[in-house]
Design a protein around this motif. Structure first.
Motif, PDB file in Angstrom:
ATOM      1  N   LYS A  75     -71.462  26.966 -29.834  1.00 46.67           N
ATOM      2  CA  LYS A  75     -70.587  26.498 -30.352  1.00 46.67           C
ATOM      3  C   LYS A  75     -71.031  26.571 -32.161  1.00 46.67           C
ATOM      4  O   LYS A  75     -70.351  27.098 -33.042  1.00 46.67           O
ATOM      5  N   THR A  76     -72.316  26.424 -32.282  1.00 50.75           N
ATOM      6  CA  THR A  76     -73.047  26.297 -33.817  1.00 50.75           C
ATOM      7  C   THR A  76     -73.573  27.550 -34.008  1.00 50.75           C
ATOM      8  O   THR A  76     -74.074  27.719 -35.006  1.00 50.75           O
ATOM      9  N   GLN A  77     -73.995  28.434 -33.005  1.00 48.91           N
ATOM     10  CA  GLN A  77     -75.051  29.329 -33.108  1.00 48.91           C
ATOM     11  C   GLN A  77     -76.509  29.138 -33.711  1.00 48.91           C
ATOM     12  O   GLN A  77     -77.276  29.963 -34.016  1.00 48.91           O
ATOM     13  N   ASN A  78     -76.788  27.629 -33.705  1.00 50.65           N
ATOM     14  CA  ASN A  78     -78.193  27.125 -33.957  1.00 50.65           C
ATOM     15  C   ASN A  78     -78.939  27.294 -32.511  1.00 50.65           C
ATOM     16  O   ASN A  78     -78.546  26.826 -31.406  1.00 50.65           O
ATOM     17  N   ALA A  79     -80.049  27.812 -33.045  1.00 50.72           N
ATOM     18  CA  ALA A  79     -81.178  27.547 -31.769  1.00 50.72           C
ATOM     19  C   ALA A  79     -81.525  26.161 -31.697  1.00 50.72           C
ATOM     20  O   ALA A  79     -81.493  25.308 -32.317  1.00 50.72           O
ATOM     21  N   LEU A  80     -81.760  25.983 -30.143  1.00 44.33           N
ATOM     22  CA  LEU A  80     -82.233  24.549 -29.618  1.00 44.33           C
ATOM     23  C   LEU A  80     -83.196  24.667 -28.767  1.00 44.33           C
ATOM     24  O   LEU A  80     -82.987  25.506 -27.619  1.00 44.33           O
ATOM     25  N   SER A  81     -84.327  23.883 -28.861  1.00 45.31           N
ATOM     26  CA  SER A  81     -85.242  23.816 -28.103  1.00 45.31           C
ATOM     27  C   SER A  81     -85.684  22.407 -27.478  1.00 45.31           C
ATOM     28  O   SER A  81     -85.793  21.430 -28.168  1.00 45.31           O
ATOM     29  N   LEU A  82     -85.251  22.153 -26.092  1.00 41.81           N
ATOM     30  CA  LEU A  82     -85.394  20.773 -25.583  1.00 41.81           C
ATOM     31  C   LEU A  82     -86.437  20.723 -24.475  1.00 41.81           C
ATOM     32  O   LEU A  82     -86.632  21.727 -23.652  1.00 41.81           O
ATOM     33  N   PRO A  83     -86.890  19.654 -24.199  1.00 40.50           N
ATOM     34  CA  PRO A  83     -88.090  19.278 -23.226  1.00 40.50           C
ATOM     35  C   PRO A  83     -87.347  19.494 -21.912  1.00 40.50           C
ATOM     36  O   PRO A  83     -86.106  18.878 -21.720  1.00 40.50           O
ATOM     37  N   LEU A  84     -87.606  19.897 -20.885  1.00 37.38           N
ATOM     38  CA  LEU A  84     -86.878  20.125 -19.432  1.00 37.38           C
ATOM     39  C   LEU A  84     -87.492  18.790 -18.788  1.00 37.38           C
ATOM     40  O   LEU A  84     -88.650  18.716 -18.425  1.00 37.38           O
ATOM     41  N   THR A  85     -86.610  17.911 -18.623  1.00 32.02           N
ATOM     42  CA  THR A  85     -86.975  16.650 -18.054  1.00 32.02           C
ATOM     43  C   THR A  85     -87.250  17.057 -16.269  1.00 32.02           C
ATOM     44  O   THR A  85     -86.946  17.866 -15.863  1.00 32.02           O
TER      45      THR A  85
END
Length: 163
Positions: A75-85
């Motif tokens: 949707k935003t074309q923003n990079a996102l990095s999240l912890p994998l729970t």
């Protein structure tokens, strides 16, 4: 009516019993379709990804060693990095090992009949309704409720955190 400001409604989130049912479903899932359903909903719940990002999740987006998921949001074309729970990682792993059809598709979640490729975002809503059928009759009922819940839990955690 051009200058009328409409206040947003009360944000709908899942109750504790519904979250518990999602976790129970994940633990009980055994068929390929159940494993996919559990993984999709758990990724939504634990990571707060939009349905459009869940269905576009690729194998290369998951860094198992460092326990991270990195995507460019659709949707935003923003990079996102999240912890994998642990819960999301285990659900995806179980699906990949025991439920996902053999295919060269780069996407994590694929159709279980030919052609084995990326699915539409409808699968996210349908997966949620499979686990929580009562959500089908709720206004703003869809998969996005998992994103809102994830954001709220993060906010509550941060409020309790003092610098």
């Amino acid at each position: 009516f051009q200058n009328v400001h409409v206040l947003p409604g009360i944000t709908d989130i899942l109750g504790g019993d519904q979250i518990q049912r999602i976790h129970e479903y994940r633990h009980a899932a055994s068929t390929p379709m159940e494993l996919r359903t559990a993984a999709i909903v758990t990724v939504g719940l634990e990571l707060g990804l939009r349905a459009s990002d869940v269905v576009r999740l690729k194998m290369k987006d998951i860094d198992w060693k460092n326990r991270r998921v990195s995507v460019i949001q659709y949707k935003t074309q923003n990079a996102l990095s999240l912890p994998l729970t642990t819960a999301a990682g285990n659900a995806v792993y179980r699906y990949l090992v025991k439920g996902r059809p053999e295919t060269a598709s780069p996407y994590v979640f694929v159709h279980h009949h030919a052609p084995y490729d990326r699915m539409s975002t409808k699968i996210c809503n349908n997966s949620l309704y499979c686990i929580l059928p009562e959500r089908y009759d709720v206004v703003n009922k869809g998969f996005h409720v998992l994103r809102r819940l994830s954001q709220r839990l993060f906010y509550e955690i941060m409020q309790g955190f003092r610098w």
